[in-house]
Motif scaffolding. Structure first.
Motif, mmCIF file in Angstrom:
data_model
loop_
_atom_site.group_PDB
_atom_site.id
_atom_site.type_symbol
_atom_site.label_atom_id
_atom_site.label_comp_id
_atom_site.label_asym_id
_atom_site.label_seq_id
_atom_site.Cartn_x
_atom_site.Cartn_y
_atom_site.Cartn_z
ATOM 1 N N SER A 1 46.326 35.181 91.089
ATOM 2 C CA SER A 1 46.724 36.395 90.352
ATOM 3 C C SER A 1 45.551 36.997 89.581
ATOM 4 O O SER A 1 44.534 36.344 89.356
ATOM 5 N N LYS A 2 45.730 38.209 89.154
ATOM 6 C CA LYS A 2 44.852 38.845 88.165
ATOM 7 C C LYS A 2 44.923 38.006 86.889
ATOM 8 O O LYS A 2 45.951 37.368 86.611
ATOM 9 N N SER A 3 43.849 37.998 86.102
ATOM 10 C CA SER A 3 43.878 37.247 84.839
ATOM 11 C C SER A 3 44.998 37.775 83.953
ATOM 12 O O SER A 3 45.111 38.981 83.726
ATOM 13 N N ILE B 1 31.320 48.603 90.656
ATOM 14 C CA ILE B 1 31.204 48.410 89.211
ATOM 15 C C ILE B 1 32.603 48.560 88.652
ATOM 16 O O ILE B 1 33.375 49.417 89.108
ATOM 17 N N ASN B 2 32.974 47.679 87.704
ATOM 18 C CA ASN B 2 34.296 47.835 87.104
ATOM 19 C C ASN B 2 34.228 47.550 85.622
ATOM 20 O O ASN B 2 33.445 46.710 85.164
ATOM 21 N N SER B 3 35.058 48.291 84.916
ATOM 22 C CA SER B 3 35.324 47.958 83.517
ATOM 23 C C SER B 3 36.832 48.122 83.333
ATOM 24 O O SER B 3 37.297 48.990 82.601
ATOM 25 N N MET B 4 37.563 47.286 84.078
ATOM 26 C CA MET B 4 39.024 47.401 84.071
ATOM 27 C C MET B 4 39.592 47.107 82.672
ATOM 28 O O MET B 4 40.541 47.746 82.229
ATOM 29 N N GLY B 5 38.999 46.135 82.001
ATOM 30 C CA GLY B 5 39.468 45.790 80.657
ATOM 31 C C GLY B 5 40.739 44.957 80.661
ATOM 32 O O GLY B 5 41.578 45.089 79.774
ATOM 33 N N LEU B 6 40.879 44.146 81.677
ATOM 34 C CA LEU B 6 41.974 43.177 81.764
ATOM 35 C C LEU B 6 43.371 43.818 81.799
ATOM 36 O O LEU B 6 44.300 43.360 81.126
ATOM 37 N N PRO B 7 43.543 44.863 82.627
ATOM 38 C CA PRO B 7 44.904 45.381 82.763
ATOM 39 C C PRO B 7 45.741 44.351 83.524
ATOM 40 O O PRO B 7 45.296 43.826 84.542
ATOM 41 N N ILE C 1 41.046 29.236 84.543
ATOM 42 C CA ILE C 1 40.838 29.763 83.185
ATOM 43 C C ILE C 1 39.582 30.632 83.217
ATOM 44 O O ILE C 1 38.492 30.160 83.570
ATOM 45 N N ASN C 2 39.770 31.895 82.895
ATOM 46 C CA ASN C 2 38.671 32.859 83.012
ATOM 47 C C ASN C 2 37.854 32.873 81.722
ATOM 48 O O ASN C 2 38.328 33.346 80.690
ATOM 49 N N LEU C 3 36.637 32.357 81.799
ATOM 50 C CA LEU C 3 35.769 32.292 80.613
ATOM 51 C C LEU C 3 34.682 33.359 80.680
ATOM 52 O O LEU C 3 33.652 33.237 80.011
ATOM 53 N N PRO D 1 33.519 40.371 81.495
ATOM 54 C CA PRO D 1 32.452 41.092 80.799
ATOM 55 C C PRO D 1 32.914 42.391 80.131
ATOM 56 O O PRO D 1 32.108 43.092 79.533
ATOM 57 N N ASN D 2 34.190 42.729 80.248
ATOM 58 C CA ASN D 2 34.604 44.107 79.932
ATOM 59 C C ASN D 2 35.530 44.271 78.739
ATOM 60 O O ASN D 2 36.190 45.304 78.625
ATOM 61 N N ILE D 3 35.594 43.285 77.881
ATOM 62 C CA ILE D 3 36.453 43.457 76.718
ATOM 63 C C ILE D 3 35.603 44.070 75.611
ATOM 64 O O ILE D 3 34.622 43.468 75.158
ATOM 65 N N ILE E 1 30.922 33.351 91.353
ATOM 66 C CA ILE E 1 30.700 33.837 90.000
ATOM 67 C C ILE E 1 31.648 35.001 89.686
ATOM 68 O O ILE E 1 32.159 35.634 90.611
ATOM 69 N N ASN E 2 31.838 35.254 88.421
ATOM 70 C CA ASN E 2 32.472 36.502 88.011
ATOM 71 C C ASN E 2 31.455 37.628 88.229
ATOM 72 O O ASN E 2 30.308 37.374 88.641
ATOM 73 N N SER E 3 31.849 38.848 87.962
ATOM 74 C CA SER E 3 30.915 39.956 88.188
ATOM 75 C C SER E 3 29.706 39.818 87.262
ATOM 76 O O SER E 3 29.753 39.127 86.248
ATOM 77 N N LEU E 4 28.649 40.498 87.649
ATOM 78 C CA LEU E 4 27.408 40.460 86.877
ATOM 79 C C LEU E 4 27.554 41.496 85.757
ATOM 80 O O LEU E 4 27.607 42.701 86.022
HETATM 81 O O1 RRO Z 1 39.667 43.158 84.032
HETATM 82 C C1 RRO Z 1 38.418 43.192 84.021
HETATM 83 O O2 RRO Z 1 37.771 44.122 83.490
HETATM 84 C C2 RRO Z 1 37.614 42.124 84.622
HETATM 85 C C3 RRO Z 1 37.852 40.778 84.438
HETATM 86 BR BR1 RRO Z 1 39.314 40.131 83.500
HETATM 87 C C4 RRO Z 1 36.953 39.826 84.980
HETATM 88 O O3 RRO Z 1 37.081 38.600 84.841
HETATM 89 N N1 RRO Z 1 35.890 40.304 85.668
HETATM 90 C C5 RRO Z 1 35.658 41.606 85.850
HETATM 91 O O4 RRO Z 1 34.665 41.987 86.494
HETATM 92 N N2 RRO Z 1 36.547 42.518 85.341
#
Ligand code: RRO
Length: 269
Positions: free
Chosen positions: A43-45, A67-73, A122-124, A127-129, A194-197
């Protein structure tokens, strides 16, 4: 042909599954994965309560990557727990990012009780909060965080549940033994590298502007751009775990589009 693999005791019919990212947020996307070739459904975090995330546009991709800055939606943990029985064909893993330690503990406490959940990542490393750094770049904070989690949550009552960590990319080689020396203190079954850079910037020279809105256009870089970093993180953790005789599985993530990409990750560990 697909290659069987395993994460610890969990045998999987193939060696590829989705990353926890923008396309596993709602039930439609998760059911599509359940019917796909993916070896499991991740799932999504999830946070404790539903989040809208950052302002749009917050995702952009082209040939070289994204490139993403979803912000954990996300829909909130109860949504992902509630739909667990509808994932009928595949093991179901939930990614967790509570934003605070207290919320992470509450989420984990509920998640370990759900019989339909096979694993937790567990997502540690988001980068986008806005206003927050990536936890796994702060060794002391990460250690404290994991210490509290593993001393509070009764994972031992659920011995078949797989527990993993989503890590950010590391660059200097001295990080790998440092991170490993923290990880080995806890009963972790797998890491995902890895998670995104984090905090890259894509610029559109035509419009003379950045391509996403949050954080002045900065966001996590994925896709082709990051495959060499992903391969190096997998390789370095694999070698460090081997050196220290640790049984932690390494899941590769980043820039995988073809079978050849998969093969390169397999070669690295
Ligand atoms: O939702 C996001 O902005 C996001 C998350 Br939680 C993550 O772990 N990695 C990412 O690139 N975007």
């Amino acid at each position: 042909m697909s290659l069987e693999t395993n994460i610890r005791h969990l045998l999987l019919p193939g060696c590829i599954y989705n990353a926890s990212g923008p396309r596993c947020t709602d039930i439609k996307e998760l059911l599509k994965l359940d019917k796909s070739e993916s070896a499991l459904v991740l799932s999504k975090s999830a946070t404790l309560v539903k989040r809208e995330g950052n302002p749009k546009p917050r995702y952009f991709d082209h040939d070289l990557g994204s490139i993403n800055s979803m912000g954990l939606p996300n829909e909130g943990i109860n949504y992902y727990l509630f739909l667990a029985p509808t994932i009928k064909n595949k093991p179901y893993f939930i990614s967790v990012n509570g934003l605070t330690l207290q919320d992470t503990l509450k989420i984990l406490n509920g998640t370990i009780r759900n019989k339909n959940v096979t694993g937790i990542e567990i997502n540690l490393s988001c980068p986008n909060i806005i206003g927050k750094g990536q936890l796994a770049y702060d060794m002391t904070e990460m250690d404290t965080y994991l210490h509290t989690i593993f001393n509070t949550i009764e994972f031992s009552l659920h011995p078949t549940l797989l527990i993993g960590l989503k890590l950010p990319p590391y660059f200097d080689l001295h990080w790998y033994p440092m991170v490993t020396n923290i990880l080995k203190k806890y009963p972790i079954h797998f890491i995902t590298c890895i998670n995104s850079l984090g905090n890259g910037l894509l610029v559109d020279s035509e419009s003379e502007s950045v391509v996403i809105k949050p954080k002045g256009g900065m966001g996590g870089i994925g896709g082709k751009y990051i495959k060499p970093i992903g391969l190096s993180n997998v390789r370095n953790f694999y070698l460090e775990f081997e050196k220290q005789n640790l049984k932690i599985d390494v899941i590769g993530c980043g820039g995988i589009e073809t079978g050849l990409d998969i093969f390169e990750y397999i070669l690295c560990g």
